[in-house]
Design a protein around this motif. Sequence first.
Motif, PDB file in Angstrom:
ATOM      1  N   LEU A   1       0.829  -1.212   0.000  1.00 11.77           N
ATOM      2  CA  LEU A   1       0.000   0.000   0.000  1.00 11.77           C
ATOM      3  C   LEU A   1       0.860   1.256   0.000  1.00 11.77           C
ATOM      4  O   LEU A   1       0.533   2.246  -0.645  1.00 11.77           O
ATOM      5  CB  LEU A   1      -0.938   0.002   1.206  1.00 11.77           C
ATOM      6  CG  LEU A   1      -2.125  -0.942   1.130  1.00 11.77           C
ATOM      7  CD1 LEU A   1      -2.896  -0.931   2.446  1.00 11.77           C
ATOM      8  CD2 LEU A   1      -3.025  -0.585  -0.029  1.00 11.77           C
TER       9      LEU A   1
ATOM     10  N   ILE B   1       2.110   2.534  -3.433  1.00 13.08           N
ATOM     11  CA  ILE B   1       1.194   3.180  -4.377  1.00 13.08           C
ATOM     12  C   ILE B   1       1.563   4.643  -4.609  1.00 13.08           C
ATOM     13  O   ILE B   1       1.715   5.064  -5.759  1.00 13.08           O
ATOM     14  CB  ILE B   1      -0.273   3.015  -3.928  1.00 13.08           C
ATOM     15  CG1 ILE B   1      -0.671   1.547  -3.973  1.00 13.08           C
ATOM     16  CG2 ILE B   1      -1.206   3.845  -4.809  1.00 13.08           C
ATOM     17  CD1 ILE B   1      -2.017   1.253  -3.339  1.00 13.08           C
ATOM     18  N   PRO B   2       1.732   5.460  -3.547  1.00 19.49           N
ATOM     19  CA  PRO B   2       2.109   6.854  -3.806  1.00 19.49           C
ATOM     20  C   PRO B   2       3.478   6.984  -4.473  1.00 19.49           C
ATOM     21  O   PRO B   2       3.707   7.912  -5.252  1.00 19.49           O
ATOM     22  CB  PRO B   2       2.122   7.504  -2.422  1.00 19.49           C
ATOM     23  CG  PRO B   2       1.520   6.547  -1.486  1.00 19.49           C
ATOM     24  CD  PRO B   2       1.465   5.221  -2.144  1.00 19.49           C
TER      25      PRO B   2
ATOM     26  N   ALA C   1      -2.506   6.964 -11.712  1.00 15.59           N
ATOM     27  CA  ALA C   1      -2.978   6.863 -10.332  1.00 15.59           C
ATOM     28  C   ALA C   1      -4.018   5.754 -10.161  1.00 15.59           C
ATOM     29  O   ALA C   1      -3.964   4.989  -9.186  1.00 15.59           O
ATOM     30  CB  ALA C   1      -3.547   8.202  -9.873  1.00 15.59           C
TER      31      ALA C   1
ATOM     32  N   GLY D   1      -3.312   2.440  -7.962  1.00 15.64           N
ATOM     33  CA  GLY D   1      -4.200   2.195  -6.829  1.00 15.64           C
ATOM     34  C   GLY D   1      -4.881   0.849  -6.899  1.00 15.64           C
ATOM     35  O   GLY D   1      -4.977   0.138  -5.897  1.00 15.64           O
TER      36      GLY D   1
ATOM     37  N   GLY E   1      -3.766  -1.958  -4.453  1.00 13.55           N
ATOM     38  CA  GLY E   1      -4.852  -2.319  -3.551  1.00 13.55           C
ATOM     39  C   GLY E   1      -5.231  -3.785  -3.644  1.00 13.55           C
ATOM     40  O   GLY E   1      -5.458  -4.449  -2.627  1.00 13.55           O
TER      41      GLY E   1
END
Length: 105
Positions: free
Chosen positions: A17, A20-21, A31, A35, A39
Amino acid sequence: MRRLCAVMLTLQAVVTLLAIPVAISVAHADAATAGIVGGVLAFAGLVIAGLLRYRWAYVAGSVLQILVIATGFVVPVMFFLGVIFGLLWVASIWVGHRVESAQPR
């Protein structure tokens, strides 16, 4: 063995997680795609951690390790982190098996 592997998969879900950024800002990944993929991989790790009472879940966990390593094609540091978690997965199974098979004195 089940607890050790479940903890390892949970920690891997957190790291996935957190990637992701990084995929969005550093690797300029889309994005939505980052995600969804991150996820799904994190969710799969948590689900597999809960299903480790079944033998097939260990195979699914091993497949998950390969998929996390494959995310390194988007975020190169995930090659390193994926291999580390893959080694931790193998070590968790090995140590857990040894502990379970040890005879009490």
